[in-house]
Structures are given as C-alpha cells and as structure tokens.
Design a protein around this motif. Structure first.
Motif, PDB file in Angstrom:
ATOM      1  N   UNK A  28       0.828  -1.193   0.000  1.00 47.00           N
ATOM      2  CA  UNK A  28       0.000   0.000   0.000  1.00 47.00           C
ATOM      3  C   UNK A  28       0.872   1.257   0.000  1.00 47.00           C
ATOM      4  N   UNK A  29       0.267   2.350  -0.451  1.00 48.95           N
ATOM      5  CA  UNK A  29       0.942   3.649  -0.505  1.00 48.95           C
ATOM      6  C   UNK A  29       0.339   4.536   0.576  1.00 48.95           C
ATOM      7  N   UNK A  30       1.191   5.219   1.327  1.00 48.68           N
ATOM      8  CA  UNK A  30       0.737   6.064   2.416  1.00 48.68           C
ATOM      9  C   UNK A  30       1.355   7.458   2.319  1.00 48.68           C
ATOM     10  N   UNK A  31       0.710   8.385   2.999  1.00 47.91           N
ATOM     11  CA  UNK A  31       1.266   9.724   3.195  1.00 47.91           C
ATOM     12  C   UNK A  31       1.298   9.981   4.693  1.00 47.91           C
ATOM     13  N   UNK A  32       2.457  10.458   5.197  1.00 48.30           N
ATOM     14  CA  UNK A  32       2.642  10.650   6.635  1.00 48.30           C
ATOM     15  C   UNK A  32       3.224  12.041   6.858  1.00 48.30           C
ATOM     16  N   UNK A  54      -1.326  10.023   9.471  1.00 49.52           N
ATOM     17  CA  UNK A  54      -0.914   9.104   8.404  1.00 49.52           C
ATOM     18  C   UNK A  54      -2.165   8.613   7.692  1.00 49.52           C
ATOM     19  N   UNK A  55      -2.085   8.568   6.353  1.00 48.31           N
ATOM     20  CA  UNK A  55      -3.244   8.186   5.549  1.00 48.31           C
ATOM     21  C   UNK A  55      -2.867   7.077   4.572  1.00 48.31           C
ATOM     22  N   UNK A  56      -3.868   6.240   4.250  1.00 43.45           N
ATOM     23  CA  UNK A  56      -3.679   5.136   3.310  1.00 43.45           C
ATOM     24  C   UNK A  56      -4.144   5.525   1.914  1.00 43.45           C
ATOM     25  N   UNK A  57      -3.688   4.741   0.929  1.00 43.56           N
ATOM     26  CA  UNK A  57      -4.012   5.022  -0.473  1.00 43.56           C
ATOM     27  C   UNK A  57      -3.648   6.469  -0.775  1.00 43.56           C
ATOM     28  N   UNK A  58      -2.434   6.845  -0.349  1.00 41.18           N
ATOM     29  CA  UNK A  58      -1.865   8.197  -0.383  1.00 41.18           C
ATOM     30  C   UNK A  58      -2.667   9.121   0.525  1.00 41.18           C
TER      31      UNK A  58
END
Length: 258
Positions: A28-32, A54-58
């Motif tokens: 998965x791709x995340x943004x933190x 922190x979030x999932x699916x960017x």
C-alpha cells in the motif's frame, strides 16, 4: 557501522520470515506528515510534543492520528533522556462504510545521543513503550484491551553533500521495532522503517524533512505483512531558550517519529 546496521536489519527480517509457509504481503501507498517540537527551557530541562497524521491510499483514507507529550532532561548537548504519554487513534473500517477508531494509550521512555563528525550529523535513540490498545468488534465496540511493551532502535545520519550549509542535507535512517506481551506470539519482530530523504532548515528554529519511507510490518497472525510505501513530510520546531547555547547538533526533536 552502516554496513553492520544494514546487515543486522536484513538478518532480523529474514529470521522473521523464516518458517512461514504462506506469506501474505499487503502492498500500500501512504502519506505521513507531522509537526514535532522540542523546547529547551534551561541547561537541563525542556518539553516536547508532536502530532502525526498518516493516511492510506496516499491521501484517500485515514490510517491514524497520533499525539505525544513529554518532558526532556539533557545531561549535556549530546545526550538526553525523555518520557511522557501519548494517544493514537487507529482507523478501522466500519460496517456502515465509514470508520471506527481504536484508541491506543502509551507511556514511553527514551535515551537519545547526538553527535557531529565532519560533514555528518548522527542521531541514535532507544525508546521503550508500554501500550494499551483497544481491540474492536465489527460493530466498533471495544472487545478487550491488549497490552504490549515495545522496544525501538533508531539510527539516523544527516550528511552535508553541498558546501553551502544553507542547502539541504541527505538523510538516511533506519528504525527497527520489537514488541512483547501475552498476545504477541508470532510477531515479536514488529516492523522496520527505512527512510531516505532530505532535511532542510527554514530558519528561526524550523526545519523539515521529506522523502520516502519503507515500512515493513508483521501482523499478529505471523504470516501477514504490510509493505507500506510512504511519502513522509515532517516539520520540526526546536527553540533553544537558553541564554548561552551549546554547539549546534542535529536539530531533530527527541520525539520525532511515532
């Protein structure tokens, strides 16, 4: 030293994987992102706090929200001791298509060492955490409270690659995490976090780092893993309110990573 650390990380990951006949790896791709602050109020005493998202699916889905507060004691400009409490809100899918949040409360203690050697600034940290996290039922109600103790080892280096001090530094870091408890049966190895990016000063106590973090985490089942490809953007505010300041050292706050 870097080679030894790298070999140790790969060996530990290999040991964690060995013996599992069927492995399920969730990519998965995340943004933190986060804001981290450490206030040095006197020669020995200070305070710290940070807030993370922190979030999932960017950016699409929530993963967690995290708040930490604590006090800091500096033995000298290189070595500090910190401790305090924290709370994490972990998002989990709800039956109605929304989100439930499992709350995790923590108490933590840490020892941090910083140094400058030539063009590189080094940081090493050992953190110990006591964690009480909710296990939710499908309807979002609390089934039970799971306790675990987690130990974390972080090594980070900020390397000056340009002659101009005002330009960004290259940052390389790795943190490995282990946890223990009654329900920790198949995954004493919790996760490994490898980061490559830049760190840049913005002036007046502010700086940021940005880059790629690979988070490899083993789940409680022992054969399920998350491989999180994470875009990380952390902001730091570290005012030094002493009248007589020491030698400049790595300007990471003492509580920089969830």
């Amino acid at each position: 030293m870097k080679r030894i650390i790298s070999l140790s990380v790969f060996l530990l990951i290999g040991l964690a994987l060995r013996g599992q006949t069927e492995k399920e790896i969730n990519q998965q791709v995340q943004f933190w992102t986060s804001v981290n602050s450490t206030w040095r109020l006197s020669e020995h005493w200070g305070a710290m706090g940070d807030f993370h998202v922190r979030r999932n699916d960017f950016l699409k889905d929530p993963n967690f929200y995290f708040l930490r507060l604590g006090g800091v004691y500096w033995f000298n400009d290189k070595i500090s001791l910190a401790g305090g409490g924290a709370r994490l809100w972990l998002a989990q899918p709800a039956l109605d298509g929304g989100w439930n949040y499992a709350i995790e409360n923590r108490i933590y203690q840490q020892l941090l060492w910083r140094n400058v050697n030539g063009r590189a600034k080094f940081l090493q940290r050992i953190r110990n955490e006591q964690r009480w996290h909710e296990v939710l039922n499908p309807d979002g109600s609390v089934n039970r409270i799971r306790f675990s103790n987690r130990v974390r080892f972080l090594f980070s280096a900020a390397i000056r690659v340009f002659e101009d001090e005002k330009k960004p530094r290259l940052v390389l870091s790795d943190e490995i995490l282990f946890h223990f408890g009654k329900e920790i049966v198949y995954n004493t190895f919790d996760q490994n976090r490898l980061f490559v990016g830049i760190n840049h000063k913005m002036g007046k106590g502010w700086s940021f780092d940005a880059g790629y973090m690979m988070v490899f985490q083993q789940k409680y089942s022992g054969f399920r893993y998350d491989m999180n490809h994470t875009i990380r953007l952390f902001f730091y505010f570290s005012p030094d309110l002493r009248k007589k300041k020491g030698k400049e050292l790595p300007h990471y706050p003492v509580g920089d990573i969830e």
